[in-house]
Design a protein around this motif. Sequence first.
Motif, PDB file in Angstrom:
ATOM      1  N   UNK A 115       0.821  -1.219   0.000  1.00 43.98           N
ATOM      2  CA  UNK A 115       0.000   0.000   0.000  1.00 43.98           C
ATOM      3  C   UNK A 115       0.851   1.264   0.000  1.00 43.98           C
ATOM      4  N   UNK A 116       2.168   1.129  -0.184  1.00 45.80           N
ATOM      5  CA  UNK A 116       3.059   2.285  -0.203  1.00 45.80           C
ATOM      6  C   UNK A 116       3.966   2.228  -1.424  1.00 45.80           C
ATOM      7  N   UNK A 117       4.413   3.398  -1.846  1.00 51.21           N
ATOM      8  CA  UNK A 117       5.269   3.475  -3.023  1.00 51.21           C
ATOM      9  C   UNK A 117       6.728   3.227  -2.653  1.00 51.21           C
ATOM     10  N   UNK A 118       7.487   2.855  -3.661  1.00 49.49           N
ATOM     11  CA  UNK A 118       8.875   2.447  -3.455  1.00 49.49           C
ATOM     12  C   UNK A 118       9.710   3.592  -2.888  1.00 49.49           C
ATOM     13  N   UNK A 119       9.547   4.798  -3.426  1.00 47.58           N
ATOM     14  CA  UNK A 119      10.352   5.934  -2.960  1.00 47.58           C
ATOM     15  C   UNK A 119      10.118   6.206  -1.479  1.00 47.58           C
ATOM     16  N   UNK A 120       8.876   6.135  -1.053  1.00 47.55           N
ATOM     17  CA  UNK A 120       8.559   6.382   0.348  1.00 47.55           C
ATOM     18  C   UNK A 120       9.190   5.327   1.242  1.00 47.55           C
ATOM     19  N   UNK A 123      13.155   5.745   1.367  1.00 46.29           N
ATOM     20  CA  UNK A 123      13.707   6.997   1.874  1.00 46.29           C
ATOM     21  C   UNK A 123      13.198   7.308   3.282  1.00 46.29           C
ATOM     22  N   UNK A 124      12.131   8.073   3.393  1.00 49.15           N
ATOM     23  CA  UNK A 124      11.731   8.560   4.715  1.00 49.15           C
ATOM     24  C   UNK A 124      10.689   7.703   5.409  1.00 49.15           C
ATOM     25  N   UNK A 125      10.219   6.616   4.798  1.00 45.87           N
ATOM     26  CA  UNK A 125       9.088   5.895   5.364  1.00 45.87           C
ATOM     27  C   UNK A 125       9.416   4.658   6.171  1.00 45.87           C
ATOM     28  N   UNK A 126      10.682   4.436   6.487  1.00 47.29           N
ATOM     29  CA  UNK A 126      11.032   3.185   7.185  1.00 47.29           C
ATOM     30  C   UNK A 126      10.359   3.082   8.552  1.00 47.29           C
ATOM     31  N   UNK A 154      11.614  -4.293  13.293  1.00 49.13           N
ATOM     32  CA  UNK A 154      12.654  -3.419  12.745  1.00 49.13           C
ATOM     33  C   UNK A 154      12.995  -3.820  11.322  1.00 49.13           C
ATOM     34  N   UNK A 155      13.096  -2.813  10.451  1.00 49.18           N
ATOM     35  CA  UNK A 155      13.567  -3.033   9.089  1.00 49.18           C
ATOM     36  C   UNK A 155      15.084  -2.934   9.090  1.00 49.18           C
ATOM     37  N   UNK A 156      15.754  -4.042   8.854  1.00 51.18           N
ATOM     38  CA  UNK A 156      17.212  -4.057   8.873  1.00 51.18           C
ATOM     39  C   UNK A 156      17.812  -3.718   7.520  1.00 51.18           C
ATOM     40  N   UNK A 157      17.108  -4.050   6.476  1.00 56.57           N
ATOM     41  CA  UNK A 157      17.636  -3.829   5.130  1.00 56.57           C
ATOM     42  C   UNK A 157      16.473  -3.501   4.200  1.00 56.57           C
ATOM     43  N   UNK A 158      16.603  -2.416   3.479  1.00 49.76           N
ATOM     44  CA  UNK A 158      15.598  -2.021   2.503  1.00 49.76           C
ATOM     45  C   UNK A 158      16.334  -1.578   1.251  1.00 49.76           C
ATOM     46  N   UNK A 159      16.175  -2.308   0.175  1.00 50.15           N
ATOM     47  CA  UNK A 159      16.885  -1.955  -1.052  1.00 50.15           C
ATOM     48  C   UNK A 159      16.186  -2.586  -2.255  1.00 50.15           C
ATOM     49  N   UNK A 167      20.968   1.499 -11.273  1.00 46.62           N
ATOM     50  CA  UNK A 167      20.044   2.523 -11.770  1.00 46.62           C
ATOM     51  C   UNK A 167      19.403   3.278 -10.614  1.00 46.62           C
ATOM     52  N   UNK A 168      19.072   2.552  -9.563  1.00 47.91           N
ATOM     53  CA  UNK A 168      18.467   3.219  -8.415  1.00 47.91           C
ATOM     54  C   UNK A 168      19.463   4.161  -7.742  1.00 47.91           C
TER      55      UNK A 168
END
Length: 285
Positions: A115-120, A123-126, A154-159, A167-168
């Motif tokens: 329900x959330x976009x990749x950029x969010x 970046x700031x949504x963790x 806890x989110x340990x890794x987001x990529x 590219x990202x």
Amino acid sequence: VVLSGIGGAWNSVHIIDESERGVVLRFGEYTRTMMPGLRFTFPAPVETIEKVNVAQVRSQENQARMLTSDENLIELGFAVQYRVLDPANFLFEIEQPEGTLAEASDSAIREVVGTNQMDFILEQGRGEIASATRQLLQQILDRYDAGIEILSFNLQQVRPPNQVQAAFDDVVRAREDQVRFANEAQAYANQVIPEARGRAARVMEEAQGYRDSVIAQAEGESDRFVAVYEEYAKAPEVTRQRLYLQELENLYSTTPKVLLDANSSNNMLYLPLDGLGAGSGSRNM
């Protein structure tokens, strides 16, 4: 028989630590939960007891790849910390508590990420993603009566996946440059705009002062003309003669000349003494 009785009595006495709860089974069926202290049960096999540590903070880690709401693929590594809240439910309501927790965690994070976009998310949504997932995971476990309390998620890794990481990274650098350029532009604007406003205010003040000066001068000239006209209306001939003499006085006061009355004649003799003096001075030199 004596040994058997001693053994049965020994099996009936239990010491439960402060961090534990004793789950008592009678012929394999749950009957009660014992609190810490010295406790007694019927000898086995009538009653058996299983101790569960309810103070221990347990953890579970997992990784998953999932889709965001804008249909981008993202890889997440997350850790769940929990403890046993209800020992009986933890032991008997679900067959494999750790496995159920892992599946529920995966389901909760997929629902929130979807329900959330990749950029969010990247970046700031963790923090927001982790908080929402913890709440949803707790709701799922409560519906299962799992007897588990989620302490943290806890989110340990987001990529993004490795295939699109380069590219990202370019996109991230471009956004960082955009933010930097915007900050520099804002700083330049903060410097230039006050200076421009100051110059504009100064020009406005000078224009206002010039306007007031011109208006005052025009009003003075108008008042003087009106005064002269009123005097002229009272005595035209006298006023005309006075104005004439004033103009002659103004004219000759700035002109170097000498006028002589030649024997009371009507002819006036003009001697340019200033020119003669300059000429004699040049000859003496």
